[in-house]
Scaffold this motif. Structure first.
Motif, PDB file in Angstrom:
ATOM      1  N   THR A  99      54.807  -5.737 -21.946  1.00 55.11           N
ATOM      2  CA  THR A  99      55.166  -5.338 -20.587  1.00 55.11           C
ATOM      3  C   THR A  99      56.465  -4.544 -20.539  1.00 55.11           C
ATOM      4  O   THR A  99      57.100  -4.449 -19.493  1.00 55.11           O
ATOM      5  CB  THR A  99      55.271  -6.578 -19.679  1.00 55.11           C
ATOM      6  OG1 THR A  99      56.241  -7.481 -20.223  1.00 55.11           O
ATOM      7  CG2 THR A  99      53.928  -7.282 -19.578  1.00 55.11           C
ATOM      8  N   THR A 366      53.807 -10.002 -16.734  1.00 52.71           N
ATOM      9  CA  THR A 366      53.058  -8.869 -16.184  1.00 52.71           C
ATOM     10  C   THR A 366      53.926  -7.623 -16.242  1.00 52.71           C
ATOM     11  O   THR A 366      55.157  -7.694 -16.205  1.00 52.71           O
ATOM     12  CB  THR A 366      52.604  -9.114 -14.726  1.00 52.71           C
ATOM     13  OG1 THR A 366      53.743  -9.431 -13.923  1.00 52.71           O
ATOM     14  CG2 THR A 366      51.606 -10.246 -14.657  1.00 52.71           C
ATOM     15  N   ASP A 367      53.262  -6.490 -16.322  1.00 51.85           N
ATOM     16  CA  ASP A 367      53.915  -5.211 -16.558  1.00 51.85           C
ATOM     17  C   ASP A 367      54.626  -4.708 -15.305  1.00 51.85           C
ATOM     18  O   ASP A 367      54.289  -5.084 -14.179  1.00 51.85           O
ATOM     19  CB  ASP A 367      52.860  -4.187 -16.980  1.00 51.85           C
ATOM     20  CG  ASP A 367      53.400  -3.103 -17.876  1.00 51.85           C
ATOM     21  OD1 ASP A 367      54.590  -2.754 -17.713  1.00 51.85           O
ATOM     22  OD2 ASP A 367      52.655  -2.603 -18.724  1.00 51.85           O
ATOM     23  N   ASP A 369      54.532  -1.464 -14.751  1.00 50.33           N
ATOM     24  CA  ASP A 369      53.760  -0.265 -14.417  1.00 50.33           C
ATOM     25  C   ASP A 369      52.363  -0.630 -13.942  1.00 50.33           C
ATOM     26  O   ASP A 369      51.786  -1.637 -14.351  1.00 50.33           O
ATOM     27  CB  ASP A 369      53.623   0.638 -15.646  1.00 50.33           C
ATOM     28  CG  ASP A 369      54.965   1.095 -16.201  1.00 50.33           C
ATOM     29  OD1 ASP A 369      55.977   0.879 -15.509  1.00 50.33           O
ATOM     30  OD2 ASP A 369      54.988   1.653 -17.300  1.00 50.33           O
ATOM     31  N   SER A 370      51.819   0.236 -13.102  1.00 56.54           N
ATOM     32  CA  SER A 370      50.415   0.144 -12.712  1.00 56.54           C
ATOM     33  C   SER A 370      49.985   1.526 -12.241  1.00 56.54           C
ATOM     34  O   SER A 370      50.802   2.447 -12.140  1.00 56.54           O
ATOM     35  CB  SER A 370      50.205  -0.904 -11.611  1.00 56.54           C
ATOM     36  OG  SER A 370      51.006  -0.602 -10.482  1.00 56.54           O
ATOM     37  N   ARG A 377      50.143   6.386 -13.980  1.00 58.96           N
ATOM     38  CA  ARG A 377      50.785   5.112 -14.259  1.00 58.96           C
ATOM     39  C   ARG A 377      52.252   5.214 -13.880  1.00 58.96           C
ATOM     40  O   ARG A 377      52.989   6.019 -14.422  1.00 58.96           O
ATOM     41  CB  ARG A 377      50.620   4.756 -15.741  1.00 58.96           C
ATOM     42  CG  ARG A 377      50.865   3.298 -16.038  1.00 58.96           C
ATOM     43  CD  ARG A 377      50.224   2.890 -17.357  1.00 58.96           C
ATOM     44  NE  ARG A 377      50.666   3.733 -18.448  1.00 58.96           N
ATOM     45  CZ  ARG A 377      51.790   3.553 -19.121  1.00 58.96           C
ATOM     46  NH1 ARG A 377      52.589   2.558 -18.794  1.00 58.96           N
ATOM     47  NH2 ARG A 377      52.122   4.344 -20.114  1.00 58.96           N
ATOM     48  N   PHE A 382      52.595  -0.945  -7.542  1.00 62.25           N
ATOM     49  CA  PHE A 382      51.807  -2.090  -7.088  1.00 62.25           C
ATOM     50  C   PHE A 382      52.563  -2.910  -6.056  1.00 62.25           C
ATOM     51  O   PHE A 382      51.959  -3.474  -5.131  1.00 62.25           O
ATOM     52  CB  PHE A 382      51.450  -2.967  -8.295  1.00 62.25           C
ATOM     53  CG  PHE A 382      50.681  -4.214  -7.944  1.00 62.25           C
ATOM     54  CD1 PHE A 382      49.317  -4.157  -7.698  1.00 62.25           C
ATOM     55  CD2 PHE A 382      51.312  -5.450  -7.867  1.00 62.25           C
ATOM     56  CE1 PHE A 382      48.601  -5.306  -7.384  1.00 62.25           C
ATOM     57  CE2 PHE A 382      50.606  -6.599  -7.553  1.00 62.25           C
ATOM     58  CZ  PHE A 382      49.251  -6.531  -7.310  1.00 62.25           C
ATOM     59  N   ARG A 458      44.607  -3.308  -5.226  1.00 63.88           N
ATOM     60  CA  ARG A 458      45.149  -2.183  -5.984  1.00 63.88           C
ATOM     61  C   ARG A 458      44.933  -2.423  -7.477  1.00 63.88           C
ATOM     62  O   ARG A 458      44.712  -3.557  -7.901  1.00 63.88           O
ATOM     63  CB  ARG A 458      46.648  -2.028  -5.699  1.00 63.88           C
ATOM     64  CG  ARG A 458      47.006  -1.808  -4.250  1.00 63.88           C
ATOM     65  CD  ARG A 458      48.530  -1.852  -4.069  1.00 63.88           C
ATOM     66  NE  ARG A 458      48.907  -1.631  -2.670  1.00 63.88           N
ATOM     67  CZ  ARG A 458      50.158  -1.691  -2.222  1.00 63.88           C
ATOM     68  NH1 ARG A 458      51.151  -1.979  -3.055  1.00 63.88           N
ATOM     69  NH2 ARG A 458      50.413  -1.473  -0.941  1.00 63.88           N
ATOM     70  N   PRO A 459      45.036  -1.375  -8.296  1.00 66.57           N
ATOM     71  CA  PRO A 459      44.995  -1.591  -9.748  1.00 66.57           C
ATOM     72  C   PRO A 459      46.120  -2.536 -10.162  1.00 66.57           C
ATOM     73  O   PRO A 459      47.286  -2.304  -9.845  1.00 66.57           O
ATOM     74  CB  PRO A 459      45.197  -0.182 -10.323  1.00 66.57           C
ATOM     75  CG  PRO A 459      44.735   0.742  -9.241  1.00 66.57           C
ATOM     76  CD  PRO A 459      45.100   0.068  -7.952  1.00 66.57           C
ATOM     77  N   LEU A 460      45.767  -3.604 -10.843  1.00 67.24           N
ATOM     78  CA  LEU A 460      46.742  -4.635 -11.187  1.00 67.24           C
ATOM     79  C   LEU A 460      47.604  -4.211 -12.373  1.00 67.24           C
ATOM     80  O   LEU A 460      47.127  -3.522 -13.282  1.00 67.24           O
ATOM     81  CB  LEU A 460      46.019  -5.937 -11.544  1.00 67.24           C
ATOM     82  CG  LEU A 460      45.198  -6.600 -10.435  1.00 67.24           C
ATOM     83  CD1 LEU A 460      44.407  -7.766 -11.004  1.00 67.24           C
ATOM     84  CD2 LEU A 460      46.097  -7.068  -9.304  1.00 67.24           C
ATOM     85  N   PRO A 461      48.865  -4.629 -12.383  1.00 68.52           N
ATOM     86  CA  PRO A 461      49.665  -4.414 -13.592  1.00 68.52           C
ATOM     87  C   PRO A 461      49.052  -5.169 -14.769  1.00 68.52           C
ATOM     88  O   PRO A 461      48.432  -6.219 -14.588  1.00 68.52           O
ATOM     89  CB  PRO A 461      51.040  -5.001 -13.223  1.00 68.52           C
ATOM     90  CG  PRO A 461      51.045  -5.116 -11.741  1.00 68.52           C
ATOM     91  CD  PRO A 461      49.629  -5.319 -11.326  1.00 68.52           C
TER      92      PRO A 461
END
Length: 742
Positions: A99, A366-367, A369-370, A377, A382, A458-461
């Motif tokens: 991450t 968790t990252d 970025d997402s 990216r 997020f 939304r796109p998850l990290p």
């Protein structure tokens, strides 16, 4: 099986170097697929990755992120160093974690670049290391960078000789030269030239750095005594650097761990200094109101990039949230402020909801970025909002209210978007919005839940789904302590399930493993793994009253003493006899964002001594404190967590025993309620029912001898050094004893 060359293109510049084991990778590919790695730029028709290296055979999420780079990565091991020796090449050891934002940046800019990869592959042996799987390797090479006079960080890129001795290194390198510095491409060329043209100089640098590493990884020696260590000296340093506007220490970036709040609370309790309590209160308030706290989903991001806790680095770590839970719980007990208990509950809800694995363990991180709506990216997208997104999720009226309460504007405060934060208290907002505080609090709670659900679409990290023994030990402590302090048995059960998962899945041949991934436990446990798990099990025993957790804690402690203790000088090494022997063996002597294994282990020994009466544990704890006494005296803030153990021992800990009638554990509850109302950090707690349960516990806890309930009422005993005050069946009398008023 299909032609393997349909799926595996030769890595550029690897002529004469053994190819990755293609048949083994093909078998794994058929079971795993490539879905876990969506972001390589090198794709073949059909969506297969053009390149695959040996990291594809690993389970670490960080290593798998690099499995389709054109770089011919090797995992850490003898194969890579033997090849470097045979080919007479320098080794690039590149260390990071899944991450890590700047690790991603360097991957995209350099390790995905075919030209850079080809030069690396022709002239170097490249090794990737997940620092969370191999903290011992990371510590050695991070220390090397510090010895060079550089600031550490990740990605960590160190150049070493085939004998594993480092001779140069740094952190993030941009791909091209920039004003005032070399880019990665130029650096690789110079390193290669120096290695071939001046091997004696490279060897000499390796020897000097190795000696420096060994010196830096050993505690400072001296004649100081830990009994004379003064907490005032450490507190004075924090007081001088305190940010009296925002809390924490002055300057940026701002890490929650940089100000040891639990130490301030203890020193306030010891001497009554109101300023120390105010420093802790302000910091806890400002952090919880800032953008570093996830206002919609709970939990803290890793650190703030500014002085006001507003703009975070959006990564979320299990260890940060476990440790901050304990700070907020102690803040609640020391001040009585209900909002601190609320933050602790919200952190734990986040961990259960977003970070708990099937079976009860907890994932690592968790990252930051997402993916943005445009498919790029980006960091923080997020977690951030626009007014339009609030309206879409909440409706117009509530969207405007939340925007006003959490600072969401059209211009935003981060990359054109807004980080949710609170500049004003609920009381101030309620007055301004002409609503009652209770009404506003309920409305905001509903809105936060709706925002959490909306952003979940939304796109998850990326989530790093490694389960680490050490960090899970911290989580077990957090849930167990919260369950005890907040009178919530469900939280204690979460801690019990996590502990059971760890002991069932991560114990092999009587030894603790370090990590668990894809159903497999890997790696020998380090000092941190044992120390944090021991602490978690002690906390779980105190919260649950189940003696089996104390028994397992004592067993782990015995193993840790056998494997890690420095029997000559005291203290504990990071690695034991079953670990790889690196160029230096660390004895951890620094409390950073995570407490050192030595600090936690000393406290474990003191607590187990208080519970079991085993004098050997006390002697081992005091010998460890003596090993670090010089450092505690000269640089106390380097070991702020160990100062908690010093305070524990200097203050004479209280021994609290509550015996309930057989089969009626609820009879102890009024006494526990009194204990919750008082901040008594230096104490051990035993809650037990008469009968078989008491008999079983008494075999391990001599303190229970002669203790009993009174007919159908529980009896409380408050003791120090095995000398007890008059036992009482009156909860209010017990409360007065705790507070020193009775």
């Amino acid at each position: 099986m299909s032609d393997l060359t349909d799926h595996y293109q030769p890595l550029p510049g690897t002529e004469g170097v053994p190819a990755p084991p293609l048949e083994e990778m093909e078998k794994l590919r058929q079971g795993r697929g490539f879905s876990y790695r969506p972001r390589t730029r090198h794709l073949l028709p059909g969506g297969w990755a053009r390149y695959t290296n040996r990291l594809f055979l690993e389970t670490s999420p960080y290593l798998l992120q690099h499995a389709h780079n054109p770089v011919n990565w090797f995992p850490w091991g003898d194969e890579a160093f033997e090849l470097a020796r045979r080919l007479n090449r320098p080794v690039l050891v590149s260390i990071g974690y899944a991450t890590c934002h700047w690790c991603h940046v360097m991957e995209e800019q350099s390790f995905e670049d075919e030209t850079i990869a080809e030069f690396l592959n022709r002239n170097f042996i490249a090794i990737k290391v997940d620092r969370e799987e191999r903290p011992d390797v990371d510590t050695v090479y991070m220390t090397a960078v510090h010895a060079m006079g550089m600031q550490g960080g990740w990605p960590l890129n160190v150049f070493v000789a085939p004998d594993r001795k480092p001779f140069y290194g740094g952190t993030y390198f941009p791909p091209s030269d920039y004003p005032g510095g070399l880019g990665f491409t130029s650096l690789l060329q110079r390193i290669r030239e120096s290695f071939l043209a001046a091997p004696e100089r490279v060897s000499r640098a390796g020897v000097q750095l190795t000696e420096a590493i060994r010196t830096m990884l050993a505690p400072t020696e001296g004649e100081d005594s830990w009994q004379e260590v003064s907490l005032d000296q450490a507190v004075r340093l924090y007081r001088d650097r305190f940010d009296d506007r925002n809390g924490g220490l002055v300057g940026a970036p701002k890490f929650p761990s940089s100000l040891p709040l639990r130490l301030l609370l203890r020193q306030h309790l010891r001497g009554g200094d109101r300023q120390l309590l105010s420093m802790a209160e302000l910091t806890l308030q400002r952090m919880a109101a800032g953008g570093i706290y996830d206002q919609a989903g709970g939990g803290f991001h890793r650190y703030a990039t500014d002085t006001a806790w507003l703009v975070p680095h959006f990564e979320k770590m299990l260890y940060d949230n476990a440790l901050l839970t304990m700070s907020y719980l102690e803040g609640f007990q020391a001040t009585g402020r209900a909002e601190f208990a609320k933050v602790a509950r919200e952190i734990l809800r986040y961990l259960q909801r977003d970070m708990q694995a099937p079976g009860g363990g907890f994932y690592s991180a968790t990252d930051a970025d997402s993916l943005s709506p445009e498919g790029h990216r980006e960091e923080g997208v997020f977690f951030t909002w626009t007014p339009e997104e609030l309206t879409e999720a909440l409706g117009e009226e509530r969207g405007k209210l939340v925007a006003a309460c959490y600072g969401v504007t059209r211009g935003g405060n981060f990359e054109g978007r807004s980080i949710l934060h609170r500049d004003r208290s609920v009381a101030e907002l309620a007055s301004e919005l002409k609503r009652s505080e209770q009404e506003l609090e309920l409305m905001l709670s509903d809105c936060r839940e709706l925002l959490y659900r909306a952003r979940a679409k939304r796109p998850l990290p990326l989530r790093d789904e490694k389960i680490l023994a050490s960090w899970n030990g911290l989580a077990i402590s957090a849930f167990a302590r919260a369950g005890l302090i907040l009178a919530n048995r469900d939280l204690v059960q979460v801690a019990a399930e996590a502990a059971a998962f760890m002991l069932q899945n991560m114990m092999q041949e009587g030894r603790l493993r370090h990590s668990y991934q894809e159903g497999v436990a890997r790696g020998e446990g380090f000092l941190d793994d044992y120390a944090f798990m021991i602490a978690g099990l002690i906390d779980l025993f105190e919260a649950s009253g189940k003696v089996r957790w104390l028994e397992r804690s004592a067993e782990l402690c015995a193993t840790a003493l056998e494997q890690f203790e420095d029997r000559e000088l005291g203290g504990f090494f990071m690695t034991g006899p079953y670990h790889e022997q690196l160029i230096s063996r660390e004895k951890p002597a620094y409390d950073g964002v995570i407490p050192s294994g030595n600090s936690v282990m000393v406290m474990n020994l003191l607590r187990l001594n208080s519970l079991t009466g085993d004098r050997r544990l006390l002697e081992q704890a005091e010998r460890a404190l003596s090993a670090f006494a010089a450092q505690l005296a000269r640089s106390p803030i380097a070991l702020s967590e160990m100062l908690l153990a010093v305070d524990y021992q200097q203050q004479i800990p209280k021994e609290v025993v509550i015996v309930a009638p057989a089969g009626r554990p609820e009879a102890a509850e009024p006494f526990l309620e009194g204990l919750r109302r008082v901040f008594v950090p230096n104490r051990v707690l035993v809650v037990v029912c008469e009968g078989e349960e008491l008999e079983q516990a008494a075999r391990l806890i001599p303190l229970l001898e002669g203790k009993h309930a009174e007919a159908d009422r529980a009896m409380a005993y408050l003791c120090e050094n095995r000398s007890c005050r008059r036992p009482t069946s009156d909860p209010e009398e017990f409360y007065r004893q705790l507070t020193g008023t009775g």
